[in-house]
Every structure is written in structure tokens, then in C-alpha cells.
Design a protein around this motif. Structure first.
Motif, PDB file in Angstrom:
ATOM      1  N   GLN A  22      -0.502   8.682 -25.534  1.00 25.10           N
ATOM      2  CA  GLN A  22      -1.201   9.944 -25.781  1.00 25.10           C
ATOM      3  C   GLN A  22      -0.170  11.061 -25.929  1.00 25.10           C
ATOM      4  OE1 GLN A  22      -4.511  10.860 -25.799  1.00 25.10           O
ATOM      5  NE2 GLN A  22      -5.411   8.870 -25.401  1.00 25.10           N
ATOM      6  N   ILE A  23      -0.422  11.934 -26.908  1.00 24.43           N
ATOM      7  CA  ILE A  23       0.428  13.119 -27.040  1.00 24.43           C
ATOM      8  C   ILE A  23      -0.462  14.336 -27.232  1.00 24.43           C
ATOM      9  CG2 ILE A  23       2.380  11.864 -28.009  1.00 24.43           C
ATOM     10  CD1 ILE A  23       1.686  13.069 -30.691  1.00 24.43           C
ATOM     11  N   GLU A  24       0.105  15.491 -26.935  1.00 25.08           N
ATOM     12  CA  GLU A  24      -0.637  16.739 -27.055  1.00 25.08           C
ATOM     13  C   GLU A  24      -0.282  17.394 -28.378  1.00 25.08           C
ATOM     14  OE1 GLU A  24      -0.520  20.799 -24.672  1.00 25.08           O
ATOM     15  OE2 GLU A  24      -1.039  19.064 -23.422  1.00 25.08           O
ATOM     16  N   VAL A  25      -1.347  17.753 -29.147  1.00 24.56           N
ATOM     17  CA  VAL A  25      -1.168  18.364 -30.460  1.00 24.56           C
ATOM     18  C   VAL A  25      -1.681  19.792 -30.380  1.00 24.56           C
ATOM     19  CG1 VAL A  25      -1.760  18.230 -32.904  1.00 24.56           C
ATOM     20  CG2 VAL A  25      -1.517  16.129 -31.580  1.00 24.56           C
ATOM     21  N   PHE A  35      -2.998  22.986 -32.342  1.00 27.94           N
ATOM     22  CA  PHE A  35      -3.614  23.449 -33.579  1.00 27.94           C
ATOM     23  C   PHE A  35      -3.749  24.976 -33.577  1.00 27.94           C
ATOM     24  CE2 PHE A  35      -5.449  19.103 -33.440  1.00 27.94           C
ATOM     25  CZ  PHE A  35      -5.043  18.667 -34.682  1.00 27.94           C
ATOM     26  N   LEU A  36      -2.760  25.700 -33.327  1.00 29.50           N
ATOM     27  CA  LEU A  36      -2.708  27.156 -33.284  1.00 29.50           C
ATOM     28  C   LEU A  36      -3.747  27.758 -32.340  1.00 29.50           C
ATOM     29  CD1 LEU A  36      -2.091  28.132 -37.017  1.00 29.50           C
ATOM     30  CD2 LEU A  36      -0.418  28.007 -35.185  1.00 29.50           C
ATOM     31  N   PHE A  37      -5.012  27.410 -32.480  1.00 28.57           N
ATOM     32  CA  PHE A  37      -6.045  28.023 -31.652  1.00 28.57           C
ATOM     33  C   PHE A  37      -6.513  27.108 -30.515  1.00 28.57           C
ATOM     34  CE2 PHE A  37      -7.871  26.207 -35.468  1.00 28.57           C
ATOM     35  CZ  PHE A  37      -8.843  25.351 -34.980  1.00 28.57           C
ATOM     36  N   THR A  38      -6.102  25.856 -30.551  1.00 28.15           N
ATOM     37  CA  THR A  38      -6.486  24.928 -29.484  1.00 28.15           C
ATOM     38  C   THR A  38      -5.460  23.810 -29.349  1.00 28.15           C
ATOM     39  OG1 THR A  38      -8.271  23.554 -28.619  1.00 28.15           O
ATOM     40  CG2 THR A  38      -7.922  23.478 -30.977  1.00 28.15           C
ATOM     41  N   LYS A  39      -5.473  23.166 -28.187  1.00 27.79           N
ATOM     42  CA  LYS A  39      -4.589  22.027 -27.946  1.00 27.79           C
ATOM     43  C   LYS A  39      -5.454  20.809 -27.660  1.00 27.79           C
ATOM     44  CE  LYS A  39      -0.727  24.564 -26.024  1.00 27.79           C
ATOM     45  NZ  LYS A  39       0.148  24.726 -24.884  1.00 27.79           N
ATOM     46  N   LEU A  40      -5.056  19.686 -28.284  1.00 24.72           N
ATOM     47  CA  LEU A  40      -5.782  18.438 -28.062  1.00 24.72           C
ATOM     48  C   LEU A  40      -4.809  17.354 -27.646  1.00 24.72           C
ATOM     49  CD1 LEU A  40      -8.152  18.308 -31.149  1.00 24.72           C
ATOM     50  CD2 LEU A  40      -8.795  18.810 -28.803  1.00 24.72           C
TER      51      LEU A  40
END
Length: 150
Positions: A27-30, A32-37
Motif C-alpha cells: 500500500q502507498i499513499e497518493v 491528489f492535491l485536494f485529498t490523500k488516498l
């Protein structure tokens, strides 16, 4: 053969991508400018490959569409030029063409008449020679007959 080779390379590339994705399953954290997944690396790699393939597909299709449009325009220009050339022939040129066709027919008839005349001449000469041979034969027989009767 080309399609088979392309298919082979696509399958090999797909296998390499899937293998690479499965090996990197963490699992990695991505961001997206307005949110993190937090997503599995497999999903990120496969989605990146799919997005890249879509970009390549769009670029290729735009090139194909542009070429098809150019081909259609060129075909239209060819049709216009052909109709323009046909309509530009003057009535004088048509008359000249008709006169030449008429003259050609007359010459063909004249040639045909000359051929018939030649064949007739050859036939008449042949019959004259046959007649002369028959007359010669008859005279020799007469002479032979006269000599024998004496």
C-alpha cells in the motif's frame, strides 16, 4: 505477420506490467492535491499503464482522422478536376473529334474494299493459271492423240 508480431509484443509487455505490479503489492499513499488516498501499488501501476495507452490511442486516432480527412479532400478535388476538364471541351473540339471519327470510319471502309479487291485479284490470277495448265495439258494430249492416229 505484422499483426502477429504486434500481438506478441503487446502480450509480453502486458505480462511484464502485471508481473511488476504483483511483485509490488504494498500500500502507498497518493496525494491528489485536494485529498490523500492509500492505494495498492498494483492499482496505481495498472491505472498508469491504462491512462498511457489511452493517451497513445487518442494521438494515433487524431492522426488517422486527419489523414482520412485529407484523403477525402483530395478525392473531391480529383472529381472536381475531372468534371472541370470534361466541361471545358468546346463544341469546336467536339466537332473536330467527330470529323476525325468519321474520317477514320471512311478509311477503314476503304481499307476493307482494297482487301476484298486484292483477294479477288489473287483468285482470278489463280484461276487463270489453272486454265492455262488445263489448256496446255489438253493440247499435249491432242498432239499425242494425233501422232498416235497417224
Amino acid at each position: 505477420m505484422k499483426k502477429t508480431t504486434k500481438l506478441f509484443f503487446v502480450l509480453i509487455l502486458s505480462f511484464v506490467v502485471v508481473l511488476f505490479s504483483v511483485i509490488n503489492a504494498q500500500q502507498i499513499e497518493v496525494n491528489f492535491l485536494f485529498t490523500k488516498l492509500s492505494l495498492p501499488l498494483v492499482l496505481i501501476i495498472i491505472s498508469g499503464v491504462i491512462i498511457g495507452a489511452l493517451i497513445v490511442l487518442i494521438v494515433m486516432l487524431s492522426g488517422v482522422w486527419q489523414k482520412n480527412r485529407t484523403i477525402k479532400q483530395l478525392k473531391q478535388e480529383i472529381i472536381e478536376l475531372k468534371t472541370k476538364d470534361d466541361s471545358e471541351i468546346d463544341s469546336e473540339e467536339n466537332e473536330v473529334i467527330l470529323n476525325l471519327k468519321k474520317e477514320l470510319k471512311e478509311k477503314e471502309l476503304e481499307l476493307s474494299d482494297l482487301r476484298h479487291q486484292l483477294v479477288n485479284d489473287m483468285m482470278s490470277e489463280s484461276s487463270k493459271e489453272d486454265t492455262l495448265e488445263v489448256n496446255d495439258w489438253t493440247e499435249t494430249k491432242k498432239e499425242t492423240y494425233e501422232d498416235s492416229s497417224d
